[in-house]
Design a protein around this motif. Structure first.
Motif, PDB file in Angstrom:
ATOM      1  N   LYS A 103       0.828  -1.210   0.000  1.00 17.47           N
ATOM      2  CA  LYS A 103       0.000   0.000   0.000  1.00 17.47           C
ATOM      3  C   LYS A 103       0.860   1.257   0.000  1.00 17.47           C
ATOM      4  N   ILE A 104       1.922   1.227   0.782  1.00 17.73           N
ATOM      5  CA  ILE A 104       2.823   2.381   0.853  1.00 17.73           C
ATOM      6  C   ILE A 104       3.511   2.595  -0.486  1.00 17.73           C
ATOM      7  N   GLN A 105       3.954   1.495  -1.108  1.00 18.38           N
ATOM      8  CA  GLN A 105       4.640   1.603  -2.389  1.00 18.38           C
ATOM      9  C   GLN A 105       3.702   2.139  -3.465  1.00 18.38           C
ATOM     10  N   THR A 106       2.461   1.686  -3.458  1.00 19.37           N
ATOM     11  CA  THR A 106       1.488   2.172  -4.440  1.00 19.37           C
ATOM     12  C   THR A 106       1.262   3.670  -4.281  1.00 19.37           C
ATOM     13  N   ALA A 107       1.070   4.116  -3.036  1.00 14.46           N
ATOM     14  CA  ALA A 107       0.869   5.544  -2.782  1.00 14.46           C
ATOM     15  C   ALA A 107       2.097   6.351  -3.180  1.00 14.46           C
ATOM     16  N   MET A 108       3.290   5.807  -2.908  1.00 15.33           N
ATOM     17  CA  MET A 108       4.530   6.499  -3.260  1.00 15.33           C
ATOM     18  C   MET A 108       4.648   6.676  -4.775  1.00 15.33           C
ATOM     19  N   ILE A 109       4.316   5.649  -5.522  1.00 14.27           N
ATOM     20  CA  ILE A 109       4.421   5.721  -6.981  1.00 14.27           C
ATOM     21  C   ILE A 109       3.423   6.732  -7.541  1.00 14.27           C
ATOM     22  N   ILE A 110       2.203   6.744  -7.016  1.00 15.64           N
ATOM     23  CA  ILE A 110       1.191   7.687  -7.496  1.00 15.64           C
ATOM     24  C   ILE A 110       1.617   9.119  -7.203  1.00 15.64           C
ATOM     25  N   ILE A 111       2.055   9.377  -5.985  1.00 13.04           N
ATOM     26  CA  ILE A 111       2.468  10.735  -5.618  1.00 13.04           C
ATOM     27  C   ILE A 111       3.705  11.156  -6.410  1.00 13.04           C
ATOM     28  N   GLY A 112       4.646  10.223  -6.593  1.00 16.85           N
ATOM     29  CA  GLY A 112       5.837  10.530  -7.388  1.00 16.85           C
ATOM     30  C   GLY A 112       5.492  10.884  -8.825  1.00 16.85           C
TER      31      GLY A 112
END
Length: 63
Positions: free
Chosen positions: A39-48
């Motif tokens: 979940k953290i990785q998904t959010a990080m990729i979207i925000i990036g």
């Protein structure tokens, strides 16, 4: 011409700092809660992607 180059440099520096902060914070969060890594990785990729899109848009509009 020179002010445009300075502005472009500031945009790139700002985006780089933002992406570094996002990545660092995500790694700290994953270290604290390894079970939430996906979940953290998904959010990080979207925000990036949003930060990069904003930087590219600013560079293109600043020409």
């Amino acid at each position: 011409m020179i002010p445009n180059l300075v502005g472009a440099g500031l945009i790139v520096i700002g985006a780089g700092l933002g992406l570094g902060k996002i990545g660092g914070s995500a790694m700290e969060a994953i270290a604290r809660q390894p079970e939430a890594a996906s979940k953290i990785q998904t959010a990080m990729i979207i925000i990036g992607a949003l930060v990069e899109g904003l930087a590219f848009g600013a560079l293109i509009l600043g020409r």
